[in-house]
Design a protein around this motif. Structure first.
Motif, PDB file in Angstrom:
ATOM      1  N   LEU A  78       0.830  -1.202   0.000  1.00  0.00           N
ATOM      2  CA  LEU A  78       0.000   0.000   0.000  1.00  0.00           C
ATOM      3  C   LEU A  78       0.867   1.257   0.000  1.00  0.00           C
ATOM      4  CD1 LEU A  78      -2.596  -1.133   2.682  1.00  0.00           C
ATOM      5  CD2 LEU A  78      -3.070  -0.828   0.239  1.00  0.00           C
ATOM      6  N   LEU A  79       0.312   2.360  -0.479  1.00  0.00           N
ATOM      7  CA  LEU A  79       0.954   3.669  -0.358  1.00  0.00           C
ATOM      8  C   LEU A  79       0.345   4.334   0.869  1.00  0.00           C
ATOM      9  CD1 LEU A  79       2.801   5.840  -1.731  1.00  0.00           C
ATOM     10  CD2 LEU A  79       0.702   6.755  -2.722  1.00  0.00           C
ATOM     11  N   THR A  80       1.070   4.309   1.957  1.00  0.00           N
ATOM     12  CA  THR A  80       0.505   4.782   3.221  1.00  0.00           C
ATOM     13  C   THR A  80       0.519   6.297   3.302  1.00  0.00           C
ATOM     14  OG1 THR A  80       2.599   4.764   4.426  1.00  0.00           O
ATOM     15  CG2 THR A  80       1.343   2.687   4.357  1.00  0.00           C
ATOM     16  N   HIS A  81      -0.354   6.826   4.147  1.00  0.00           N
ATOM     17  CA  HIS A  81      -0.350   8.268   4.400  1.00  0.00           C
ATOM     18  C   HIS A  81       1.005   8.697   4.971  1.00  0.00           C
ATOM     19  CE1 HIS A  81      -5.028   8.108   4.799  1.00  0.00           C
ATOM     20  NE2 HIS A  81      -4.611   7.957   3.566  1.00  0.00           N
ATOM     21  N   ARG A  82       1.619   7.812   5.721  1.00  0.00           N
ATOM     22  CA  ARG A  82       2.946   8.121   6.260  1.00  0.00           C
ATOM     23  C   ARG A  82       3.961   8.313   5.137  1.00  0.00           C
ATOM     24  NH1 ARG A  82       6.316   4.688  10.845  1.00  0.00           N
ATOM     25  NH2 ARG A  82       8.223   5.924  10.734  1.00  0.00           N
ATOM     26  N   ASP A  83       3.890   7.472   4.089  1.00  0.00           N
ATOM     27  CA  ASP A  83       4.791   7.626   2.937  1.00  0.00           C
ATOM     28  C   ASP A  83       4.656   9.021   2.333  1.00  0.00           C
ATOM     29  OD1 ASP A  83       5.628   4.943   3.104  1.00  0.00           O
ATOM     30  OD2 ASP A  83       4.035   4.256   1.771  1.00  0.00           O
ATOM     31  N   ILE A  84       3.415   9.459   2.186  1.00  0.00           N
ATOM     32  CA  ILE A  84       3.148  10.744   1.550  1.00  0.00           C
ATOM     33  C   ILE A  84       3.643  11.896   2.417  1.00  0.00           C
ATOM     34  CG2 ILE A  84       1.305  12.287   0.769  1.00  0.00           C
ATOM     35  CD1 ILE A  84      -0.260   9.633   0.130  1.00  0.00           C
ATOM     36  N   LYS A  85       3.341  11.832   3.701  1.00  0.00           N
ATOM     37  CA  LYS A  85       3.752  12.905   4.606  1.00  0.00           C
ATOM     38  C   LYS A  85       5.276  12.988   4.707  1.00  0.00           C
ATOM     39  CE  LYS A  85      -0.576  12.721   7.165  1.00  0.00           C
ATOM     40  NZ  LYS A  85      -1.303  12.223   8.353  1.00  0.00           N
ATOM     41  N   SER A  86       5.934  11.846   4.638  1.00  0.00           N
ATOM     42  CA  SER A  86       7.399  11.846   4.651  1.00  0.00           C
ATOM     43  C   SER A  86       7.960  12.529   3.408  1.00  0.00           C
ATOM     44  CB  SER A  86       7.923  10.413   4.750  1.00  0.00           C
ATOM     45  OG  SER A  86       7.572   9.823   5.981  1.00  0.00           O
ATOM     46  N   ALA A  87       7.324  12.284   2.257  1.00  0.00           N
ATOM     47  CA  ALA A  87       7.770  12.923   1.008  1.00  0.00           C
ATOM     48  C   ALA A  87       7.577  14.431   1.086  1.00  0.00           C
ATOM     49  CB  ALA A  87       6.996  12.350  -0.176  1.00  0.00           C
ATOM     50  N   PHE A  88       6.485  14.882   1.672  1.00  0.00           N
ATOM     51  CA  PHE A  88       6.270  16.314   1.851  1.00  0.00           C
ATOM     52  C   PHE A  88       7.308  16.897   2.806  1.00  0.00           C
ATOM     53  CE2 PHE A  88       1.600  15.961   0.552  1.00  0.00           C
ATOM     54  CZ  PHE A  88       1.796  16.662  -0.618  1.00  0.00           C
ATOM     55  N   HIS A  89       7.562  16.189   3.890  1.00  0.00           N
ATOM     56  CA  HIS A  89       8.510  16.700   4.887  1.00  0.00           C
ATOM     57  C   HIS A  89       9.912  16.851   4.293  1.00  0.00           C
ATOM     58  CE1 HIS A  89      10.465  17.450   8.664  1.00  0.00           C
ATOM     59  NE2 HIS A  89      11.241  16.398   8.498  1.00  0.00           N
ATOM     60  N   ALA A  90      10.264  15.962   3.374  1.00  0.00           N
ATOM     61  CA  ALA A  90      11.606  16.005   2.780  1.00  0.00           C
ATOM     62  C   ALA A  90      11.767  17.146   1.779  1.00  0.00           C
ATOM     63  CB  ALA A  90      11.905  14.672   2.093  1.00  0.00           C
ATOM     64  N   SER A  91      10.666  17.785   1.403  1.00  0.00           N
ATOM     65  CA  SER A  91      10.722  18.868   0.418  1.00  0.00           C
ATOM     66  C   SER A  91      10.900  20.221   1.101  1.00  0.00           C
ATOM     67  CB  SER A  91       9.432  18.892  -0.407  1.00  0.00           C
ATOM     68  OG  SER A  91       9.419  20.000  -1.279  1.00  0.00           O
ATOM     69  N   LYS A  92      11.664  21.107   0.461  1.00  0.00           N
ATOM     70  CA  LYS A  92      11.882  22.460   0.980  1.00  0.00           C
ATOM     71  C   LYS A  92      10.864  23.460   0.454  1.00  0.00           C
ATOM     72  CE  LYS A  92      16.875  21.746   1.500  1.00  0.00           C
ATOM     73  NZ  LYS A  92      18.228  22.198   1.086  1.00  0.00           N
ATOM     74  N   ALA A  93       9.879  22.980  -0.296  1.00  0.00           N
ATOM     75  CA  ALA A  93       8.871  23.876  -0.869  1.00  0.00           C
ATOM     76  C   ALA A  93       8.147  24.657   0.211  1.00  0.00           C
ATOM     77  CB  ALA A  93       7.866  23.067  -1.683  1.00  0.00           C
ATOM     78  N   THR A  94       7.742  25.864  -0.122  1.00  0.00           N
ATOM     79  CA  THR A  94       7.001  26.698   0.819  1.00  0.00           C
ATOM     80  C   THR A  94       5.536  26.288   0.888  1.00  0.00           C
ATOM     81  OG1 THR A  94       8.474  28.574   0.455  1.00  0.00           O
ATOM     82  CG2 THR A  94       6.279  29.073   1.315  1.00  0.00           C
ATOM     83  N   THR A  95       4.973  25.870  -0.248  1.00  0.00           N
ATOM     84  CA  THR A  95       3.578  25.447  -0.291  1.00  0.00           C
ATOM     85  C   THR A  95       3.500  23.989  -0.695  1.00  0.00           C
ATOM     86  OG1 THR A  95       2.791  27.665  -0.856  1.00  0.00           O
ATOM     87  CG2 THR A  95       1.329  25.832  -1.381  1.00  0.00           C
ATOM     88  N   LYS A  96       2.760  23.202   0.101  1.00  0.00           N
ATOM     89  CA  LYS A  96       2.633  21.763  -0.140  1.00  0.00           C
ATOM     90  C   LYS A  96       1.152  21.402  -0.128  1.00  0.00           C
ATOM     91  CE  LYS A  96       6.988  21.252   2.370  1.00  0.00           C
ATOM     92  NZ  LYS A  96       7.721  20.612   3.496  1.00  0.00           N
ATOM     93  N   LEU A  97       0.698  20.818  -1.241  1.00  0.00           N
ATOM     94  CA  LEU A  97      -0.722  20.495  -1.391  1.00  0.00           C
ATOM     95  C   LEU A  97      -0.893  19.011  -1.659  1.00  0.00           C
ATOM     96  CD1 LEU A  97      -1.767  23.388  -3.833  1.00  0.00           C
ATOM     97  CD2 LEU A  97      -1.978  23.369  -1.338  1.00  0.00           C
ATOM     98  N   CYS A  98      -1.788  18.384  -0.911  1.00  0.00           N
ATOM     99  CA  CYS A  98      -2.188  17.011  -1.171  1.00  0.00           C
ATOM    100  C   CYS A  98      -3.668  17.030  -1.510  1.00  0.00           C
ATOM    101  CB  CYS A  98      -1.927  16.118   0.043  1.00  0.00           C
ATOM    102  SG  CYS A  98      -2.481  14.410  -0.213  1.00  0.00           S
ATOM    103  N   VAL A  99      -4.002  16.593  -2.715  1.00  0.00           N
ATOM    104  CA  VAL A  99      -5.387  16.557  -3.177  1.00  0.00           C
ATOM    105  C   VAL A  99      -5.740  15.099  -3.430  1.00  0.00           C
ATOM    106  CG1 VAL A  99      -7.051  17.402  -4.864  1.00  0.00           C
ATOM    107  CG2 VAL A  99      -5.029  18.792  -4.294  1.00  0.00           C
ATOM    108  N   ALA A 100      -6.763  14.591  -2.736  1.00  0.00           N
ATOM    109  CA  ALA A 100      -7.097  13.175  -2.845  1.00  0.00           C
ATOM    110  C   ALA A 100      -8.576  12.979  -3.089  1.00  0.00           C
ATOM    111  CB  ALA A 100      -6.676  12.441  -1.571  1.00  0.00           C
TER     112      ALA A 100
END
Length: 264
Positions: free
Chosen positions: A129-151
């Motif tokens: 599965l692609l866990t919510h934790r996987d996604i949040k970790s990918a966001f955390h690793a990014s230096k972007a100022t704005t981070k959007l998850c649309v599901a």
């Protein structure tokens, strides 16, 4: 007359500044849509429109309203392309983002309370599965100022629940609005609800009204900008009405109500 002129100038300057800010920042997006699953048929659970919705999201991002995002900054995965490994690989594009940039994950497909379902999911295999934790970790690793998850997925509201990775989640969502950072989750349904497709709309109900809003219908104050607050005010009642109250979108995170999501 003078006061009116000053007000017009203030509005014009604000418009120019906001539009210039978007032009300066880069957007990196991972767009996923899975209708045809490896282990399913239409009779046993395949979807009809998720891949189409993903392609429409790419069309929006490539448009003026979506920011004219270069195709080289977009990773589009549909159906058999959207394996767990390919999704994880695609998410690394977020690491190219710098401060002032924006990253977007869009997922349309099957969802569970703690994960999204990739094309190659295996029965009784949590690791597929692609866990919510996987996604949040990918966001955390990014230096972007704005981070959007649309599901646009069933039970997608489960992303708002604290998990074992609570420290990562806290850091991901802890950006102060005052420092200009925004982390927002635009989720099709609550954690106990299904996300509905509608044949007459030829798409997911949530994505249909989301794209309508982003393309101008949510611009309530007619200032040429669709803010996240305006989008929620437009999308939520329409989704509720279309699904007869069975589906309530969730907009969650740490963000300014005036966060701009589209420029008309």
């Amino acid at each position: 007359m003078t006061n009116m002129l000053v007000r017009c100038l203030v509005i014009f300057v604000a418009w120019v500044v906001s539009h210039t800010a978007v032009a300066q920042g880069q957007t990196y997006a991972v767009i996923i849509g899975i209708s045809d699953y490896e282990a399913l048929t239409y009779r046993s659970g395949d979807l009809r429109f998720a891949d189409r919705d993903a392609r429409q999201m790419v069309t929006f991002l490539r448009s003026k309203q979506g920011g004219n995002v270069p195709v080289s900054h977009i990773r589009l995965l549909t159906n058999r392309q959207a394996t767990r490994a390919n999704i994880q690989r695609a998410l690394t594009v977020f690491q190219q983002a710098k401060a002032g940039d924006r990253v977007i994950l869009y997922f349309s497909g099957h969802g569970l309370s703690d994960s999204f379902v990739p094309f190659d999911v295996k029965a009784n295999s949590v690791t597929s599965l692609l866990t919510h934790r996987d996604i949040k970790s990918a966001f955390h690793a990014s230096k972007a100022t704005t981070k959007l998850c649309v599901a646009d997925a069933c039970m997608s509201g489960g992303m708002t629940r604290p998990q074992a990775d609570s420290k990562i989640v806290a850091r991901t969502l802890a950006g102060r609005v005052s420092d200009g950072s925004n982390v927002a989750m635009l989720l099709a349904s609550r954690s106990t609800e299904s996300a509905v497709e509608a044949r007459r709309l030829e798409g997911g109900v949530f994505t249909h009204y989301l794209l309508q809003g982003l393309n101008g219908r949510a611009d309530h104050n007619a200032d040429g900008i669709v803010s996240i607050r305006e989008l929620h005010q437009y999308v939520s009642p329409l989704v509720r009405k279309m699904t007869r109250g069975r589906q309530a979108p969730v907009f969650y995170g740490r963000f300014s109500d005036n966060l701009a999501l589209a420029y008309l």
